[in-house]
Design an enzyme around this catalytic site. Structure first.
Site, PDB file in Angstrom:
ATOM      1  N   SER A  87       0.824  -1.207   0.000  1.00  0.00           N
ATOM      2  CA  SER A  87       0.000   0.000   0.000  1.00  0.00           C
ATOM      3  C   SER A  87       0.857   1.254   0.000  1.00  0.00           C
ATOM      4  CB  SER A  87      -0.938   0.002   1.205  1.00  0.00           C
ATOM      5  OG  SER A  87      -0.179  -0.149   2.374  1.00  0.00           O
ATOM      6  N   MET A  88       0.239   2.284  -0.465  1.00  0.00           N
ATOM      7  CA  MET A  88       0.940   3.541  -0.654  1.00  0.00           C
ATOM      8  C   MET A  88       0.023   4.632  -0.135  1.00  0.00           C
ATOM      9  SD  MET A  88       2.266   4.907  -4.239  1.00  0.00           S
ATOM     10  CE  MET A  88       3.665   5.984  -4.324  1.00  0.00           C
ATOM     11  N   CYS A  89       0.560   5.472   0.709  1.00  0.00           N
ATOM     12  CA  CYS A  89      -0.296   6.504   1.271  1.00  0.00           C
ATOM     13  C   CYS A  89       0.533   7.736   1.495  1.00  0.00           C
ATOM     14  CB  CYS A  89      -0.907   6.032   2.583  1.00  0.00           C
ATOM     15  SG  CYS A  89      -2.084   7.204   3.239  1.00  0.00           S
ATOM     16  N   LEU A  90       0.401   8.680   0.630  1.00  0.00           N
ATOM     17  CA  LEU A  90       1.137   9.908   0.878  1.00  0.00           C
ATOM     18  C   LEU A  90       0.435  11.082   0.229  1.00  0.00           C
ATOM     19  CD1 LEU A  90       4.357  10.193  -1.268  1.00  0.00           C
ATOM     20  CD2 LEU A  90       2.535   8.632  -1.776  1.00  0.00           C
ATOM     21  N   ARG A  94      -4.013  10.974   1.373  1.00  0.00           N
ATOM     22  CA  ARG A  94      -4.482  10.865   2.758  1.00  0.00           C
ATOM     23  C   ARG A  94      -5.915  11.349   2.860  1.00  0.00           C
ATOM     24  NH1 ARG A  94       0.564  12.963   4.421  1.00  0.00           N
ATOM     25  NH2 ARG A  94       1.944  11.247   4.957  1.00  0.00           N
TER      26      ARG A  94
END
Lengths: 152, 562
Positions: A87-90, A94
């Site tokens: 997963s990627m969250c930036l 957000r």
């Protein structure tokens, strides 16, 4: 549903004019909420030559909640979690920084930009981030290894 | 549903939704403040634990701990005492450095994932503002004094769900509501044209039409739906439904954020001085307006008012209800009128640090004389009963329907009401079939006699907002038959010895006579008769073959319109 209309429109737009190095398909034709993206590693980065599969899952509340972006292909990157979820969250992904006018095209462009230039300050993998900051050569070597191992 | 909530929980309603990431939000939503202002004793145990949990999390908001985001909203309103408490909590937390990075990350994850349970509708019904006073009855004295003074100025209020978008939602709702209240349908067309012409502003601000058109369509669509409904009178209902539809109101709020952004960017010089922390207007829009979780701040409220309300001739009033002591015990009041145009209406907001609700003054509603029909308020029910012809009978010894005489209860009237009714003369039976309440079995009617409160049938909700076009006197006469006379007929004939008069069971009678005055000979020969040559609306009488067989009396009195 108003949200669905927008997704359909975005999908049509992205098909007609897809961002560089990206191919977008629907794994299930009747499911507009799950997109599959094949992204080529940016040529000027350590990921050059790799092909990465990404899953973009749109929440029911889209565009009022951010899409969920995850790497299906393993990647050695400080901003991508090193587990089966990838997963990627930036930044704009957000939940409270997401802006409804944002489009998925922009999200994909952001992902590609982050591949080219990782953001160690915003890392989900502190170990990789440290390596990227302090032992750049080791990081490059590892990343390239993973590309040839998983992303060819 | 709001009524049943206990006082203490009502106060915590404003606190809870913000508790996620809001240590800097200000006193109102501040767990630390809670102990100062709200006496956690009043809170259920579970909520106290929440507060404690967040206090300990607050400790990790050290500059060195990067992962936690630190929202900087309403920092200015934080009292010194609270800030000190924060610091103490932070010190305490730093005194236990044994927590590993993973534990912190875990806590961080939990804190991110924790979504407060948001209570209440997105936009609540309009309620008497005395409820706010009750809500604060157990708060500290400053609030008690202030809220006690509130209902004198503002008769009603409307809650807006405190989910971080309350300010945007409140202004949006107030805008549409003010347009509806203006009772000028051209206003809607004017506004639609004006908002459509905003595309120039968007272009100037560098916002592509692709970006905003979906949101603009939804907002303008609502404007159009309300305009269409203005004729049928359920415009308020449509507005209320739209704002309680999560998706629709999200679109509208995003539209408001977009026009605010566009306006701020194209008038950067006006707004830049008001932005704190040295941000540029572009940065401010990017970080504090557009994100889905961005609450409205005064730096965003001003351009929203300038772009949405002022050009429409709507004023904005914000009333502060916080702990700052004021001499008069009055609430601080900020009024922003439109620059040039006459005021169409005023959007009134009640601001409690971090939260907005909507306020109303009495003058905001259409004023009508027939107050007893206008409100479905318990205080006014008695009047309706009066009209229904029940209470005056208490003046006759043993004659009340509500408290029937013993003799009525015993014997045929009570026991055999079915046969009683079937024995009544024909015209009354027709009436029974026509009135909706007669769907109940006759035995139910007897039951109703014993329970006076069921006699009241509330006025239909449309009557709350009758357009003020009719004369008050007319209204009295016309609305009475619908609500009460039919009822009176029912009770009159169901109750025994009293025989209903035609006034009670003929629906159209009152209306007919109210429009057509009795035609006496004196009237016919006076200039008040339109057939008289001195009447300004002189209209000679015409001979109609149909009228030929109607006698003069019946023509004048009963059957003219029947």
């Amino acid at each position: 549903m108003a949200g669905n209309k927008r997704i359909m429109k975005e999908f049509a737009d992205i098909q007609a004019n897809s961002p560089p190095g990206c191919t977008i398909t629907l794994p299930k034709e009747d499911d507009l909420l799950n997109w599959e993206v094949t992204m080529d590693g940016p040529s000027d980065s350590v990921y050059a030559g790799g092909r990465f599969k990404l899953a973009v899952a749109l929440p029911k509340e889209y565009p009022f909640k951010p899409p969920n972006v995850s790497f299906k292909t393993k990647i050695y990157h400080p901003n991508v979690s090193n587990d089966e979820r990838g997963s990627m969250c930036l930044g704009m992904l957000r939940a409270d920084e997401w802006k409804p006018p944002n489009k998925i095209v922009e999200v994909l462009k952001l992902v590609r930009a982050v591949l080219a230039a990782p953001q160690p300050e915003d890392a989900v993998e502190p170990g990789i981030a440290n390596e990227y900051k302090n032992e750049r050569r080791a990081f490059d070597k590892n990343a390239k290894e993973w590309v040839s191992k998983y992303a060819k | 549903m709001m009524n049943r909530r206990p006082v203490a929980t009502a106060a915590s309603y404003y606190h809870l939704p913000y508790a996620t990431n809001s240590f800097a939000h200000g006193q109102y939503h501040d767990p630390a403040f809670l102990s100062v202002g709200y006496r956690p004793l009043h809170l259920p145990l579970q909520q106290q634990q929440h507060s404690a949990e967040h206090l300990s999390l607050a400790g990790f908001q050290d500059p060195g701990f990067q992962l936690l985001q630190q929202p900087s909203v309403h920092q200015h309103s934080l009292p010194v005492r609270t800030r000190l408490q924060h610091r103490r909590a932070a010190q305490e937390a730093m005194a236990h450095p044994q927590q590993s990075e993973e534990q912190l990350a875990e806590l961080q994850k939990l804190s991110n994932a924790w979504e407060p349970e948001v209570i209440g509708p997105l936009v609540g019904p309009r309620e008497p503002s005395t409820k706010i006073t009750t809500e604060y009855a157990s708060a500290d004295p400053v609030y008690q004094v202030k809220t006690a003074a509130l209902p004198q100025k503002y008769s009603h209020y409307r809650t807006v769900r405190g989910d971080g978008k309350c300010g945007w939602r409140a202004v949006g709702f107030g805008y549409f509501e003010a347009l509806i209240r203006s009772d000028d349908s051209t206003k809607f067309l004017f506004e639609e044209a004006r908002l459509r012409s905003m595309s120039n502003v968007f272009t100037a601000a560098g916002i592509d039409s692709m970006v905003y058109e979906d949101f603009a369509d939804e907002a303008l669509g609502l404007l159009r739906r309300i305009y269409d409904a203005a004729h049928t009178g359920d415009a308020t209902e449509i507005l209320f439904e739209a704002f309680n539809d999560e998706t629709v109101q999200n679109y509208i709020i995003t539209y408001l954020k977009l026009i605010t952004t566009a306006w701020m960017k194209t008038n950067a010089g006006d707004y830049a001085p008001w932005i704190e922390n040295g941000q540029t207007v572009d940065e401010y829009c990017d970080h504090s307006i557009m994100p889905i979780g961005a609450e409205i701040e005064s730096a965003g409220l001003a351009p929203l008012k300038d772009v949405l309300l002022s050009p429409a001739g709507i004023a904005l009033e914000v009333h502060y209800l916080d702990r700052s002591p004021t001499d008069a015990g009055d609430i601080q009041n900020y009024y922003f009128g439109p620059a040039s145009q006459p005021t169409v209406g005023t959007v009134r907001l009640l601001y409690r640090p971090g939260h907005y609700d909507i306020l109303y003054k009495n003058e905001d509603f259409p004023q009508q004389v027939t107050t007893y029909l206008q409100f479905a308020n318990p205080d006014h029910q008695d009047y309706v009963q009066n009209i229904a012809g029940c209470d005056f009978m208490t003046a006759i010894p043993g004659g009340s329907i509500i408290n029937p005489h013993q003799a009525w209860l015993s014997g045929s009237c009570y026991g055999n009401s079915v046969s009683d009714i079937s024995a009544t003369p024909a015209p009354i039976q027709q009436c029974v079939q026509r009135t909706p309440a007669a769907v109940h079995a006759p035995s139910v009617i007897v039951h109703q006699q014993l329970q006076p409160q069921t006699l009241y049938i509330p006025a239909p909700p449309q009557q709350l907002i009758t357009p003020p076009t009719e004369l008050p006197q007319e209204l009295v006469i016309r609305t009475l038959p619908q609500v009460s006379l039919a009822q009176a007929g029912l009770h009159g004939q169901g109750a025994g010895p009293f025989r209903a008069s035609p006034w009670q069971y003929e629906d159209g009678l009152m209306q007919a006579t109210s429009r057509m005055p009795l035609q006496t000979t004196i009237f016919r020969n006076s200039h008040f008769n339109t057939a008289h040559f001195n009447n300004p609306d002189f209209q000679p009488e015409e001979w109609k073959p149909d009228d030929d067989y109607v006698t003069t009396t019946s023509k004048g009195f009963r059957h003219r319109n029947g």
